[in-house]
Design a protein around this motif. Structure first.
Motif, mmCIF file in Angstrom:
data_model
loop_
_atom_site.group_PDB
_atom_site.id
_atom_site.type_symbol
_atom_site.label_atom_id
_atom_site.label_comp_id
_atom_site.label_asym_id
_atom_site.label_seq_id
_atom_site.Cartn_x
_atom_site.Cartn_y
_atom_site.Cartn_z
ATOM 1 N N UNK A 1 0.848 -1.202 0.000
ATOM 2 C CA UNK A 1 0.000 0.000 0.000
ATOM 3 C C UNK A 1 0.879 1.246 0.000
ATOM 4 N N UNK A 2 1.855 1.288 0.879
ATOM 5 C CA UNK A 2 2.734 2.455 1.000
ATOM 6 C C UNK A 2 3.475 2.724 -0.307
ATOM 7 N N UNK A 3 3.979 1.679 -0.931
ATOM 8 C CA UNK A 3 4.790 1.846 -2.138
ATOM 9 C C UNK A 3 3.970 2.063 -3.400
ATOM 10 N N UNK A 4 2.709 1.642 -3.414
ATOM 11 C CA UNK A 4 1.933 1.680 -4.652
ATOM 12 C C UNK A 4 0.747 2.633 -4.664
ATOM 13 N N UNK A 5 0.406 3.215 -3.542
ATOM 14 C CA UNK A 5 -0.715 4.164 -3.520
ATOM 15 C C UNK A 5 -0.280 5.435 -4.239
ATOM 16 N N UNK A 6 -0.907 5.713 -5.348
ATOM 17 C CA UNK A 6 -0.548 6.888 -6.153
ATOM 18 C C UNK A 6 -1.756 7.779 -6.434
ATOM 19 N N UNK A 7 -2.909 7.174 -6.656
ATOM 20 C CA UNK A 7 -4.108 7.931 -7.015
ATOM 21 C C UNK A 7 -4.673 8.647 -5.787
ATOM 22 N N UNK A 8 -5.388 9.733 -6.037
ATOM 23 C CA UNK A 8 -5.961 10.515 -4.933
ATOM 24 C C UNK A 8 -6.847 9.685 -4.017
ATOM 25 N N UNK A 9 -7.574 8.726 -4.550
ATOM 26 C CA UNK A 9 -8.446 7.912 -3.689
ATOM 27 C C UNK A 9 -7.665 6.850 -2.907
ATOM 28 N N UNK A 10 -6.391 6.639 -3.241
ATOM 29 C CA UNK A 10 -5.559 5.668 -2.534
ATOM 30 C C UNK A 10 -4.679 6.314 -1.460
ATOM 31 N N UNK A 11 -4.299 7.561 -1.653
ATOM 32 C CA UNK A 11 -3.373 8.234 -0.740
ATOM 33 C C UNK A 11 -3.861 8.314 0.706
ATOM 34 N N UNK A 12 -5.178 8.414 0.973
ATOM 35 C CA UNK A 12 -5.603 8.423 2.379
ATOM 36 C C UNK A 12 -5.288 7.125 3.132
ATOM 37 N N UNK A 13 -4.906 6.073 2.426
ATOM 38 C CA UNK A 13 -4.590 4.795 3.066
ATOM 39 C C UNK A 13 -3.119 4.679 3.459
ATOM 40 N N UNK A 14 -2.300 5.625 3.033
ATOM 41 C CA UNK A 14 -0.859 5.564 3.307
ATOM 42 C C UNK A 14 -0.574 5.762 4.795
ATOM 43 N N UNK A 15 -1.113 6.803 5.395
ATOM 44 C CA UNK A 15 -0.845 7.069 6.816
ATOM 45 C C UNK A 15 -1.321 5.909 7.695
ATOM 46 N N UNK A 16 -2.562 5.410 7.516
ATOM 47 C CA UNK A 16 -2.968 4.255 8.330
ATOM 48 C C UNK A 16 -2.072 3.030 8.124
ATOM 49 N N UNK A 17 -1.550 2.851 6.919
ATOM 50 C CA UNK A 17 -0.648 1.715 6.663
ATOM 51 C C UNK A 17 0.645 1.867 7.456
ATOM 52 N N UNK A 18 1.192 3.069 7.481
ATOM 53 C CA UNK A 18 2.392 3.314 8.289
ATOM 54 C C UNK A 18 2.107 3.078 9.768
ATOM 55 N N UNK A 19 0.995 3.621 10.247
ATOM 56 C CA UNK A 19 0.657 3.481 11.674
ATOM 57 C C UNK A 19 0.493 2.020 12.071
ATOM 58 N N UNK B 1 3.117 15.913 -2.176
ATOM 59 C CA UNK B 1 1.980 15.107 -2.629
ATOM 60 C C UNK B 1 1.143 14.565 -1.470
ATOM 61 N N UNK B 2 1.738 14.495 -0.287
ATOM 62 C CA UNK B 2 1.022 13.959 0.876
ATOM 63 C C UNK B 2 0.366 15.048 1.725
ATOM 64 N N UNK B 3 0.646 16.295 1.470
ATOM 65 C CA UNK B 3 0.153 17.377 2.335
ATOM 66 C C UNK B 3 -1.353 17.275 2.583
ATOM 67 N N UNK B 4 -2.106 17.000 1.556
ATOM 68 C CA UNK B 4 -3.560 16.893 1.698
ATOM 69 C C UNK B 4 -3.957 15.720 2.591
ATOM 70 N N UNK B 5 -3.126 14.710 2.631
ATOM 71 C CA UNK B 5 -3.415 13.484 3.388
ATOM 72 C C UNK B 5 -2.460 13.320 4.565
ATOM 73 N N UNK B 6 -1.946 14.419 5.063
ATOM 74 C CA UNK B 6 -1.001 14.386 6.177
ATOM 75 C C UNK B 6 -1.637 13.774 7.416
ATOM 76 N N UNK B 7 -0.808 13.212 8.274
ATOM 77 C CA UNK B 7 -1.345 12.650 9.518
ATOM 78 C C UNK B 7 -1.904 13.750 10.411
ATOM 79 N N UNK B 8 -2.886 13.388 11.206
ATOM 80 C CA UNK B 8 -3.446 14.328 12.179
ATOM 81 C C UNK B 8 -2.427 14.540 13.299
ATOM 82 N N UNK B 9 -2.702 15.510 14.142
ATOM 83 C CA UNK B 9 -1.824 15.769 15.285
ATOM 84 C C UNK B 9 -1.757 14.546 16.201
#
Length: 133
Positions: free
Chosen positions: A45-63, A93-101
């Motif tokens: 997920x982290x390496x392949x999420x590129x589209x706008x609808x996929x990027x919100x899944x990057x932060x939860x994948x890291x967590x 590219x991640x600014x819109x989907x940045x992690x919350x505080x």
């Protein structure tokens, strides 16, 4: 969830659109039974999420991956993932989907806890996942 994932694999419905969400669902499903597969799926997920609808899944994948690596006592790997998380989440590219505080704070606490563990210091910060394991 198992039925949904099995149906997806059997019929390959929406393979190009739903590939990333299915990987994160599969990772969550197998965290306890097959942590290696879960780690593989989160990395995918982290390496392949590129589209706008996929990027919100990057932060939860890291967590989730950092938490899983900590639970299975792969401290150095968990620290590497946290460093990567910090780097990636600062990218434009991640600014819109940045992690919350709260998410950033949780990773910061995990980083401190893991660094102490790596140095062999007694754990002075309680693990938030310890009570759920």
């Amino acid at each position: 969830m198992v039925t949904l994932l099995d149906g997806y694999r059997d019929e390959n419905i929406g393979a190009s659109i739903d590939r990333i969400p299915v990987h994160i669902l599969e990772a969550m499903r197998v965290e306890e039974s097959d942590p290696e597969l879960a780690i593989f799926r989160y990395r995918f997920v982290i390496e392949n999420a590129k589209a706008n609808h996929e990027l919100p899944l990057v932060v939860p994948s890291y967590l989730r991956m950092a938490d899983l690596l900590e639970r299975i006592r792969r401290t150095k790997e968990a620290l590497d993932i946290i460093s990567q998380f910090e780097r990636v989440c600062s990218e434009t590219k991640m600014r819109r989907y940045s992690p919350s505080a709260v998410q950033s704070g949780a990773m910061s606490l995990r980083k401190t806890r893991l660094m102490l563990a790596l140095k062999g210091s007694p754990k002075s910060i309680a693990s938030p996942s310890a009570s759920s394991v």
